[in-house]
Design an enzyme around this catalytic site. Sequence first.
Site, PDB file in Angstrom:
ATOM      1  N   GLN A 290      -3.095   0.854 -19.050  1.00 10.85           N
ATOM      2  CA  GLN A 290      -4.189  -0.293 -19.645  1.00 10.85           C
ATOM      3  C   GLN A 290      -5.607  -0.359 -19.015  1.00 10.85           C
ATOM      4  OE1 GLN A 290      -3.090  -4.106 -17.925  1.00 10.85           O
ATOM      5  NE2 GLN A 290      -4.390  -5.328 -19.419  1.00 10.85           N
TER       6      GLN A 290
ATOM      7  N   SER B 156      -9.415  -3.356 -16.449  1.00  8.47           N
ATOM      8  CA  SER B 156     -10.359  -4.008 -15.275  1.00  8.47           C
ATOM      9  C   SER B 156     -11.280  -2.871 -14.594  1.00  8.47           C
ATOM     10  CB  SER B 156      -9.069  -4.268 -14.170  1.00  8.47           C
ATOM     11  OG  SER B 156      -8.328  -5.259 -14.465  1.00  8.47           O
TER      12      SER B 156
ATOM     13  N   GLU C  76       2.204 -10.333 -23.442  1.00  5.62           N
ATOM     14  CA  GLU C  76       2.791  -9.696 -22.365  1.00  5.62           C
ATOM     15  C   GLU C  76       4.348 -10.090 -22.242  1.00  5.62           C
ATOM     16  OE1 GLU C  76      -0.499 -10.584 -18.998  1.00  5.62           O
ATOM     17  OE2 GLU C  76       1.166  -9.209 -18.452  1.00  5.62           O
TER      18      GLU C  76
ATOM     19  N   SER D 227      -2.905   0.826 -13.341  1.00  6.52           N
ATOM     20  CA  SER D 227      -1.412   1.052 -12.881  1.00  6.52           C
ATOM     21  C   SER D 227      -1.080   2.374 -13.707  1.00  6.52           C
ATOM     22  CB  SER D 227      -0.354  -0.128 -13.059  1.00  6.52           C
ATOM     23  OG  SER D 227      -0.814  -1.239 -12.394  1.00  6.52           O
TER      24      SER D 227
ATOM     25  N   GLU E 197      -4.943 -18.405  -9.243  1.00  8.00           N
ATOM     26  CA  GLU E 197      -5.917 -19.204  -9.481  1.00  8.00           C
ATOM     27  C   GLU E 197      -6.293 -19.283 -10.772  1.00  8.00           C
ATOM     28  OE1 GLU E 197      -6.035 -16.940  -6.938  1.00  8.00           O
ATOM     29  OE2 GLU E 197      -5.784 -18.445  -5.017  1.00  8.00           O
TER      30      GLU E 197
ATOM     31  N   SER F 191      -4.386 -13.912 -11.919  1.00  7.15           N
ATOM     32  CA  SER F 191      -3.962 -14.293 -10.159  1.00  7.15           C
ATOM     33  C   SER F 191      -3.528 -15.738 -10.227  1.00  7.15           C
ATOM     34  CB  SER F 191      -5.603 -14.197  -9.603  1.00  7.15           C
ATOM     35  OG  SER F 191      -6.413 -15.251  -9.923  1.00  7.15           O
TER      36      SER F 191
HETATM   37  C1  LIG Z   1      -0.808  -4.268  -8.653  1.00  5.30           C
HETATM   38  C2  LIG Z   1      -2.055  -4.608  -9.464  1.00  5.30           C
HETATM   39  C3  LIG Z   1      -1.826  -3.812 -10.829  1.00  5.30           C
HETATM   40  C4  LIG Z   1      -2.860  -3.828 -11.751  1.00  5.30           C
HETATM   41  N1  LIG Z   1      -2.779  -3.171 -12.732  1.00  5.30           N
HETATM   42  C5  LIG Z   1      -3.620  -3.289 -13.689  1.00  5.30           C
HETATM   43  C6  LIG Z   1      -3.684  -2.364 -14.751  1.00  5.30           C
HETATM   44  O1  LIG Z   1      -2.678  -1.507 -14.901  1.00  5.30           O
HETATM   45  N2  LIG Z   1      -4.798  -2.412 -15.597  1.00  5.30           N
HETATM   46  C7  LIG Z   1      -5.664  -3.139 -15.560  1.00  5.30           C
HETATM   47  O2  LIG Z   1      -6.575  -3.282 -16.144  1.00  5.30           O
HETATM   48  N3  LIG Z   1      -5.837  -3.915 -14.401  1.00  5.30           N
HETATM   49  C8  LIG Z   1      -5.034  -3.973 -13.505  1.00  5.30           C
HETATM   50  N4  LIG Z   1      -4.984  -4.749 -12.198  1.00  5.30           N
HETATM   51  C9  LIG Z   1      -6.185  -5.468 -12.185  1.00  5.30           C
HETATM   52  C10 LIG Z   1      -5.903  -6.979 -12.125  1.00  5.30           C
HETATM   53  O3  LIG Z   1      -5.803  -7.502 -13.384  1.00  5.30           O
HETATM   54  C11 LIG Z   1      -7.286  -7.672 -11.300  1.00  5.30           C
HETATM   55  O4  LIG Z   1      -6.972  -7.163 -10.192  1.00  5.30           O
HETATM   56  C12 LIG Z   1      -7.100  -8.798 -11.502  1.00  5.30           C
HETATM   57  O5  LIG Z   1      -7.393  -9.388 -12.784  1.00  5.30           O
HETATM   58  C13 LIG Z   1      -8.124  -9.729 -10.529  1.00  5.30           C
HETATM   59  O6  LIG Z   1      -9.444  -9.046 -10.599  1.00  5.30           O
HETATM   60  P1  LIG Z   1     -10.063  -8.728  -9.276  1.00  5.30           P
HETATM   61  O7  LIG Z   1      -9.288  -7.641  -8.560  1.00  5.30           O
HETATM   62  O8  LIG Z   1     -11.453  -8.188  -9.821  1.00  5.30           O
HETATM   63  O9  LIG Z   1     -10.436  -9.753  -8.351  1.00  5.30           O
HETATM   64  P2  LIG Z   1     -11.543 -10.992  -8.691  1.00  5.30           P
HETATM   65  O10 LIG Z   1     -11.566 -11.554 -10.056  1.00  5.30           O
HETATM   66  O11 LIG Z   1     -12.765 -10.837  -7.891  1.00  5.30           O
HETATM   67  O12 LIG Z   1     -10.938 -12.286  -7.904  1.00  5.30           O
HETATM   68  C14 LIG Z   1     -10.985 -12.395  -6.592  1.00  5.30           C
HETATM   69  C15 LIG Z   1     -10.391 -13.697  -6.040  1.00  5.30           C
HETATM   70  O13 LIG Z   1     -11.276 -14.625  -6.850  1.00  5.30           O
HETATM   71  C16 LIG Z   1     -10.614 -15.630  -7.344  1.00  5.30           C
HETATM   72  N5  LIG Z   1     -10.974 -15.872  -8.742  1.00  5.30           N
HETATM   73  C17 LIG Z   1     -11.799 -15.313  -9.707  1.00  5.30           C
HETATM   74  N6  LIG Z   1     -12.143 -15.898 -10.708  1.00  5.30           N
HETATM   75  C18 LIG Z   1     -11.966 -17.244 -10.486  1.00  5.30           C
HETATM   76  C19 LIG Z   1     -12.147 -18.544 -11.145  1.00  5.30           C
HETATM   77  N7  LIG Z   1     -12.831 -18.438 -12.358  1.00  5.30           N
HETATM   78  N8  LIG Z   1     -11.485 -19.697 -10.264  1.00  5.30           N
HETATM   79  C20 LIG Z   1     -10.964 -19.657  -9.127  1.00  5.30           C
HETATM   80  N9  LIG Z   1     -10.753 -18.516  -8.527  1.00  5.30           N
HETATM   81  C21 LIG Z   1     -11.268 -17.342  -9.110  1.00  5.30           C
HETATM   82  C22 LIG Z   1      -9.142 -14.844  -7.923  1.00  5.30           C
HETATM   83  O14 LIG Z   1      -8.150 -15.671  -8.112  1.00  5.30           O
HETATM   84  C23 LIG Z   1      -8.950 -13.907  -6.578  1.00  5.30           C
HETATM   85  O15 LIG Z   1      -8.400 -14.720  -5.618  1.00  5.30           O
HETATM   86  C24 LIG Z   1      -3.793  -4.694 -11.311  1.00  5.30           C
HETATM   87  C25 LIG Z   1      -3.927  -5.393 -10.167  1.00  5.30           C
HETATM   88  C26 LIG Z   1      -3.107  -5.301  -9.319  1.00  5.30           C
HETATM   89  C27 LIG Z   1      -3.245  -6.116  -8.006  1.00  5.30           C
END
Ligand SMILES: Cc1cc2nc3c(=O)[nH]c(=O)nc-3n(C[C@H](O)[C@H](O)[C@H](O)COP(=O)(O)OP(=O)(O)OC[C@H]3O[C@@H](n4cnc5c(N)ncnc54)[C@H](O)[C@@H]3O)c2cc1C
Lengths: 409, 374
Positions: free
Chosen positions: A130, A133, A248, A165, A376, A374
Amino acid sequence: MDFNDTPEEAEFRAEARAWLAANAEPKAPGKVYKYRRGEPELIPAAREWERKKFEGGFSGIALPKEYGGRGGTRLQQIIFAEEETNYLIPPPIFSISHGMAVPTMLTYATEEQKQRFVPATLRGDEIWCQLFSEPAGGSDLAGLRTRSVREGDEWVINGQKIWTSGAHYADMAILVTRSDPDAPKHKGLTYFFLDMKSPGIEIRPIKQVSGFSNFNEVFMTDLRIPDSQRLGDVGQGWQVAITTLMNERVSSGVRPAPDFEDIFQLTKDLELEDGPAIADTAVREKLADWYIKAQGVKLIRARLVTALSRGERPGPENSISKLVSSFRRQEIAHFGMDLMDMAGGMMDPDKMPSRALYQQALLDAPGGRIAAGSDEILRNIISERVLGLPPDIRVDKELPFNQLPTGSE
Amino acid sequence: MNFDFSEEQYLLRDQARKFLDDRSTPAVVRAVLEDDEKPYDAELWQEMAELGWIGAIVPEEYGGAGMTGEDLCVIAEELGRSLAPTPFSSSVYMATEALLLAGSDAQKGDHLPAMAAGERIGCFAVSEGVGVANADSIKMRASDGAVDGTKIPVADGDIADFAVVLARAGSDLSLYLVDLTGEGVSRKSVETVDPSRSHAEITFEKAAAEPLGAAGEGWEITQAVFDRAAILMAFEQVGGAQACLDMATEYAKNRFAFGRPIGSFQAIKHKLANIYIDVELARANAYYGAWALAADAPDLSTAAAAARVAASEAYNHAARENIQTHGGMGFTWEFDCHLYYRRAKLLSLALGGERRWKDRLISQLETRNFTGEE
Ligand SMILES: Cc1cc2nc3c(=O)[nH]c(=O)nc-3n(C[C@H](O)[C@H](O)[C@H](O)COP(=O)(O)OP(=O)(O)OC[C@H]3O[C@@H](n4cnc5c(N)ncnc54)[C@H](O)[C@@H]3O)c2cc1C
């Protein structure tokens, strides 16, 4: 109310049980599947398991026969998943393929494309990843920047994805791109599927907390995708992405261990000052809390099953389950290690209970609370969609994408 | 698999909700809370009898409505939602259940018709003061057809006509039926954190007592009654918790601070989402309990303990954070938040506290083998 199976459900469950008993090794206390996520041997083993299920008629249980499915019901799919949890089976390498790619293809692809890709995926021949991100688009997925520019019958893609992933073993991918940076952020997106062997793709593994590399950075440089592999209209990528995310898996058969049963067994096996840990009041209180949560999640899924069997749409069940289960796993990992006292930090599988399951889970559990919504974001979803509370105040909805403020990270 | 109440049960719920919205208003609850001379709402109690609720699970031959345990759960949820100030839990979940489980035909015939009609109130007396009441701790004596000792607190002990009393005769712990209006019984009201429910201290001095159930089985029957009551009470707790969540959500949408509804702040949104999750987990466990109750399932005790633990936690959590969401208003006597806060705590102690039930839950699970079947 009736928590017993109907005769038809019981018949299907018996069939599923018989098949699983003949084809997989049953779970036992402290036993884990032979390969972990991140170990290269896992991928062929997972493909093999999918093929077995396909041949046994248990892959794509709720999908039409013409696409390689069983032509059964979602209820049967859930029953099978329930039964599967009693066996040692590979971690869910195929969850993106089955839970996201297949439903999206079935909704938006041409008939020919469906025939070509869906059965192959169900058979375990094709694994999908996928490409959603990005560094600038995680929780705020619509902040993504990867550019798609149309050139005749093709699109040229440039940009970077992150946290993908399985990109390193995937055969195919679903991809969201920005086709119009002048439009507001949700309106300028376009969605594709592609072959991961296409020229212009570079995959760099990312080492995660656990030391394994299950996810990757994916760089796309002048990658060309035929327009026929566009899913949905130009500029409609957000709607298609929502379809993907809504689909999902209703219920994955595999809940990442350790869960209640594991810690329950551990507390029986481990000795504290005054006998087995399970005799300790503080331990019992924790166990009780985890039981009501584990059981609650199981029962909430039963409610989902009831809704589905009546033809109703799923409600917030998955958000609750994911939030509660991923947090519980982290707590259980911590607590299990505490019980092991001074030796609790050791990672050697040969010296540790359940082959260091708790130690590995400690290092893996944080990801579960971030991936696929997440904690949140899920709480936002529940408070807004279920309780009807106001959405967060946003400053980014109407402005053209290229005029939005960005941070330094 | 059918994890939902039936259409008839939803009708029953709607009927109960409508009736209680009208008849068990906060003003009615406050009247009992604020008036020391008014231990319960007697008119409401009579109307509930006429609706067939008090005799819900009493078989028709004893003048009851012959409903199922599940039906009673539906009613219980609404009673909890509306904080109905009546001796329902004592007389129905405890005394009626005890008679149905252990009573002789004569005892059932004597009590159940009058109870179902709302004319006679029963209560269940176990606790003898601060500390855990269990098979070892009970001091109340029974001999020569009479009981001696003190029970405190006894929910609805001041208004009940008779009590089911746990007492010891020699080495046997047994249950007895005692007429509370008879010789040798003195009672006084005791105040609790929730005065919308009445409680008493009852002293027995050679009070005439008639065995209920087999001699020596008092503790086992008490446990069985508590299991069933725990499920019914869990529905009251879920109803109360949901009412708190509804109140807090409504307030959060309409109270403005810093130019916006407080419900647009994530600290509030996420707090309410957490309550919602706890309530849903409790509801799921309670529903399973309802089924186990009606089906007399082999894992009834496990289901009861899980329902009780989940519901106690959810209600206390919801009631506490409901006050917090209301700010200063929530801390006033005038606002209704404290009615739920009081009731939540009281209900979570009524059948024994969370610690006891968590222990019981794990004890039940220890008898099962988790790798596969029970
Ligand atoms: C193990 C793992 C596998 C993954 N696999 C894939 C994959 O296969 N394909 C893919 O596309 N993505 C994948 N992801 C990405 C995943 O979807 C993102 O990490 C996730 O959406 C969070 O985005 P970010 O990492 O940019 O964190 P951010 O969005 O920057 O978040 C950082 C912190 O801020 C908080 N936050 C953000 N926005 C808000 C809000 N509006 N209100 C309150 N809090 C907020 C979050 O909850 C988090 O605690 C994977 C992530 C992990 C950890």
